[in-house]
Write an enzyme that holds these catalytic residues in place. Structure first.
Site, mmCIF file in Angstrom:
data_model
loop_
_atom_site.group_PDB
_atom_site.id
_atom_site.type_symbol
_atom_site.label_atom_id
_atom_site.label_comp_id
_atom_site.label_asym_id
_atom_site.label_seq_id
_atom_site.Cartn_x
_atom_site.Cartn_y
_atom_site.Cartn_z
ATOM 1 N N CYS A 108 43.524 118.637 52.488
ATOM 2 C CA CYS A 108 42.369 118.821 53.487
ATOM 3 C C CYS A 108 42.294 120.136 54.202
ATOM 4 O O CYS A 108 43.219 120.474 54.963
ATOM 5 C CB CYS A 108 42.092 117.524 54.317
ATOM 6 S SG CYS A 108 41.547 116.070 53.493
ATOM 7 N N ASP B 140 26.782 154.485 79.182
ATOM 8 C CA ASP B 140 25.711 153.914 79.713
ATOM 9 C C ASP B 140 24.734 153.538 78.755
ATOM 10 O O ASP B 140 23.861 152.652 79.046
ATOM 11 C CB ASP B 140 24.988 154.562 80.892
ATOM 12 C CG ASP B 140 24.406 156.126 80.224
ATOM 13 O OD1 ASP B 140 24.528 156.066 78.955
ATOM 14 O OD2 ASP B 140 23.811 156.731 81.035
ATOM 15 N N CYS C 275 30.993 121.705 58.685
ATOM 16 C CA CYS C 275 29.737 121.119 58.951
ATOM 17 C C CYS C 275 28.641 122.271 58.558
ATOM 18 O O CYS C 275 27.545 121.981 58.027
ATOM 19 C CB CYS C 275 29.557 120.672 60.534
ATOM 20 S SG CYS C 275 30.810 119.350 60.629
ATOM 21 N N ASP D 158 32.714 158.072 79.542
ATOM 22 C CA ASP D 158 31.654 158.858 80.464
ATOM 23 C C ASP D 158 31.862 159.117 81.651
ATOM 24 O O ASP D 158 32.877 158.162 82.259
ATOM 25 C CB ASP D 158 30.281 158.038 80.380
ATOM 26 C CG ASP D 158 29.002 159.150 80.813
ATOM 27 O OD1 ASP D 158 29.193 160.269 80.624
ATOM 28 O OD2 ASP D 158 28.016 158.602 81.144
ATOM 29 N N CYS E 289 32.027 122.028 63.323
ATOM 30 C CA CYS E 289 32.980 123.073 63.009
ATOM 31 C C CYS E 289 32.385 123.835 61.836
ATOM 32 O O CYS E 289 31.196 123.402 61.513
ATOM 33 C CB CYS E 289 34.071 122.554 62.446
ATOM 34 S SG CYS E 289 34.236 121.581 60.858
ATOM 35 N N CYS F 253 40.356 121.278 56.572
ATOM 36 C CA CYS F 253 39.937 121.227 58.073
ATOM 37 C C CYS F 253 40.628 122.207 59.246
ATOM 38 O O CYS F 253 39.956 123.148 59.699
ATOM 39 C CB CYS F 253 39.579 119.988 58.521
ATOM 40 S SG CYS F 253 38.252 118.958 58.048
#
Length: 743
Positions: free
Chosen positions: A397, A638, A19, A441, A16, A399
């Site tokens: 926590c 493009d 980390c 376009d 995650c 997390c």
């Protein structure tokens, strides 16, 4: 300026954003390190250094945090795959993926696996074989054994449960200590360690052991979910076959696909997957491009058409000239693009990151106040309030909150890429959902980009004869209008006669001798200079011009013989795609450099507002005007002549088949060029943002509920860790739902 060196590693056990932050913080402080880029999506770390770095020390520092490492080499930095940064993302350097000569002069390390206590490990293989999985199983068995032995010897159950707890806690505490030394004192591991030790001190060792086990289960589930999300995009690489049939001097031999070089010629048999990006030089077949672009209908392709690695050849053998090496083929570039995009944080994600930096220390302060103030101020029982403070520490926590946004964005980017929708980062994904106007376009976006014959008109001859003679004049020409005439002749199976004395008349047309007669094909104006055109013919030609056609007049032996009308026709899905945008409340406008008459005809057919005869700077100006009117503007084009407008728009979207321009110029790209996919991108963005808000509500909502119930004495340590672990798992599962979304 001295060359900048880089070292790349494969990082195991990184599940995650938290980390990645711990690793980044730790390595960035090391001597000689200039920059660090940690990619959760690809599981890699790139260290930019000045050449004086101690790599052994860096590797030990990361290993000390509980992650395995495998060195991928050292090399000089070279931006092989540049990608324009998403607007508004300054100050982040999530390095590109580089391929080139590796300098192993420093050392050649094998994978650095689990020093004692490292419960992070490789992300390959079944979960129960990973160090994290083995530690979780061992801790669970120890907890079960502690319950059994504790009932037999109740006088020693405190010591028994403490021993069971230490099996899981020691690795966690070691990681917490190493993270604190590396600059991350308020890590989830530190909160867990404080809570578990505090629980033992107040004689709640049984709960402490259970809490440690539940924490490990939550980490394990988080890792499994992270691997699933990572594999969802990496699985694309499995589409490219390992081997290819290389043709050399008329002979074919099987070689590894990764050894193919640009310019090589390969043979693709019917039913085989194409092993490299290339252009067909011989053969015609239907190509199933669904694995790469999501296009459900096979596409007919022949000589001169591009093909992509991983797509499936249909019913005929093809000879293909390779145009990209294995590391640069469409799938490889898509995978790299998505991995890099996942590291470009959305505004919401950046806010959550900033919030969590203050949130976690704040939780520690609140927990300390809950544990200390009531006993000091009111003389209440210390054990009761310390217990509540420890529970609040676990509830707080971060997390689930930290992972709420990146998990949804990673899943959404992967889901889109597997369907040919590429978005360069979380900011782009978030902005797509805010679009209220789309400027498109015409040529190559709303239309196919190739003229097609719409009408063959005979003036005294039959239509087949007109087409036959016109095709004779155009044989061998590469002009788009000539290609349209020849394609129509091939479709109608017209037998084309030979032509002689062919001459191109600059700006007027072409002439030749066919069947013994002089034949001319050119513009109506040039034809009228050679022979008078009757009023009826002129009116018919004018009507065709008003419908947006380009008309060529055929003159045979000094007599008008017929006319051929050609037009760049709208894409088959253009009308439905524009309707989908309109249904979503998005304003649409066509911006084109084409003449007003042709553009108006196409616009009337598709039901879209038209701005024609525009230069690139005019398109940019109109995008700016729309923004000043309060619209959030997406520009679709493009990526070449639309570049100024793409850059000026809030989100630039390139249409194309995986070309470098389509992938690198704009903020997003639609690989298979369907107009309807623009609405699909917007819908995916809105769905992702709803998912993110749901995740944040789950993460904060559960914490709020358990905070209240803990303070009033209803819940304790077990529910507290379940609130954190459960919220993390729920948030991850909710985010992974986006992987199954069809757009």
């Amino acid at each position: 300026m001295a060359a900048t060196n880089q070292a790349r590693y494969k990082v195991g056990g990184m599940d995650c954003a938290s980390c990645a932050t711990k690793i980044d913080t730790a390595v960035r402080r090391m001597a000689g390190v200039e920059d660090v880029s940690v990619s959760v999506a690809s599981g890699t770390m790139t260290v930019t250094h000045d050449g004086s770095s101690d790599f052994s020390a860096i590797e030990k520092r990361v290993a000390g945090l509980g992650y395995s490492l495998r060195a991928l080499g050292r090399k000089t930095a070279a931006a092989e795959f540049p990608i324009s940064p998403a607007r508004g993302e300054k100050g982040h350097s999530h390095g590109h993926h580089h391929h080139g000569a590796h300098d192993h002069s420093h050392h050649d390390h094998a994978e650095i696996e689990g020093l004692h206590g490292h419960d992070h490990g490789p992300t390959d293989g079944p979960w129960w074989k990973s160090p994290k999985g083995r530690l979780t199983i061992l801790t669970g068995l120890a907890l079960v054994a502690a319950y059994g032995i504790g009932h037999l010897i109740p006088a020693y159950d405190t010591y028994i449960f403490t021993a069971a707890m230490l099996i899981g806690l020691l690795p966690i505490a070691r990681r917490a200590f190493m993270a604190a030394l590396a600059g991350t004192p308020f890590s989830i591991e530190m909160l867990m360690t404080i809570a578990a030790v505090g629980a033992v001190i107040i004689d709640a060792s049984e709960e402490a052991a259970a809490v440690v086990f539940l924490f490990l289960v939550g980490e394990l589930l988080e890792g499994v979910a992270a691997r699933k999300a990572r594999r969802s995009i990496q699985s694309l690489t499995a589409l490219v076959p390992k081997n290819a049939l290389l043709e050399v001097n008329g002979q074919t031999r099987e070689v590894p696909a990764e050894t193919l070089s640009v310019g090589s010629v390969i043979l693709v048999r019917p039913g085989d997957r194409i092993s490299a990006d290339g252009v067909i030089i011989a053969g015609e077949s239907s190509i199933d491009e669904a694995p790469v672009t999501g296009e459900s209908t096979p596409v007919a392709k022949g000589a001169g058409d591009n093909v992509f690695a991983g797509t499936i050849n249909g019913d005929a053998a093809l000879r293909v000239r390779v145009t990209a090496a294995a590391e640069d083929n469409t799938i490889a570039r898509v995978v790299r693009l998505v991995e890099e995009a996942q590291e470009k944080k959305a505004p919401t994600e950046r806010f959550i990151d900033r919030f969590s930096r203050y949130y976690t220390p704040g939780v520690v302060v609140v927990a300390a106040l809950v544990a200390i103030l009531p006993p000091l101020a009111a003389g209440t029982d210390w054990g009761e309030w310390v217990y509540k403070g420890l529970a609040i520490l676990l509830i707080g926590c971060p997390c689930a909150l930290v992972i709420s946004t990146p998990a949804a964005i990673a899943a959404s980017l992967s889901s889109g890429a597997r369907r040919g929708l590429l978005m360069k980062g979380g900011a782009v994904l978030e902005n797509l959902g805010r679009i209220t106007a789309v400027a498109l376009d015409k040529t190559g976006t709303l239309t196919s980009g190739r003229p097609e014959v719409t009408d063959v008109i005979a003036f005294g001859r039959n239509a087949e004869d007109v087409l036959r003679l016109a095709a004779a004049l155009e044989t061998g020409s590469s002009h788009p209008l000539a290609a349209a005439i020849l394609a129509k002749a091939a479709e109608d199976e017209v037998e084309i006669p030979a032509a002689s004395d062919a001459r191109a008349l600059g700006g007027k047309g072409v002439t030749a001798v066919v069947d013994g007669q002089e034949v001319f094909l050119g513009s109506p104006k040039a034809a009228a200079e050679r022979v008078p055109l009757p009023m009826a013919h002129s009116r018919r030609i004018a009507a065709l011009n008003d419908e947006g056609n380009t008309v060529s007049v055929l003159v045979v032996g000094g007599v008008p013989a017929g006319a051929i009308a050609m037009r760049d026709e709208p894409r088959a899905d253009a009308r439905a795609g524009l309707k989908a945008l309109a249904d979503a409340g998005v304003k649409t406008v066509m911006l084109t450099g084409d003449n007003a008459r042709t553009a108006s005809a196409i616009g009337a057919e598709l039901g879209i507002e038209v701005r024609a005869e525009l230069m690139p700077q005019d398109k940019q100006r109109i995008v700016g005007e729309l923004k000043r009117e309060g619209f959030v503007v997406g520009k679709v084009g493009d990526g070449i002549n639309d570049a100024p407008a793409l850059a000026a728009a809030d989100v630039g979207i390139a249409m194309g088949g995986g070309t470098d321009v389509a992938l690198e110029t704009a903020d997003a790209a639609v690989l298979h060029g369907r107009v309807g996919d623009i609405a699909g991108m917007i819908a995916l963005s809105k769905r992702t943002m709803r998912n993110i808000y749901q995740n944040i509500a789950i993460a904060l909502g559960l914490k709020a509920v358990f905070l209240v119930t803990t303070i009033i004495g209803i819940t304790g340590l077990w529910p507290a860790i379940l609130a954190d672990t459960g919220a993390t798992v729920l948030v991850t599962i909710n985010a992974l739902r986006l992987l199954r979304v069809r757009v």
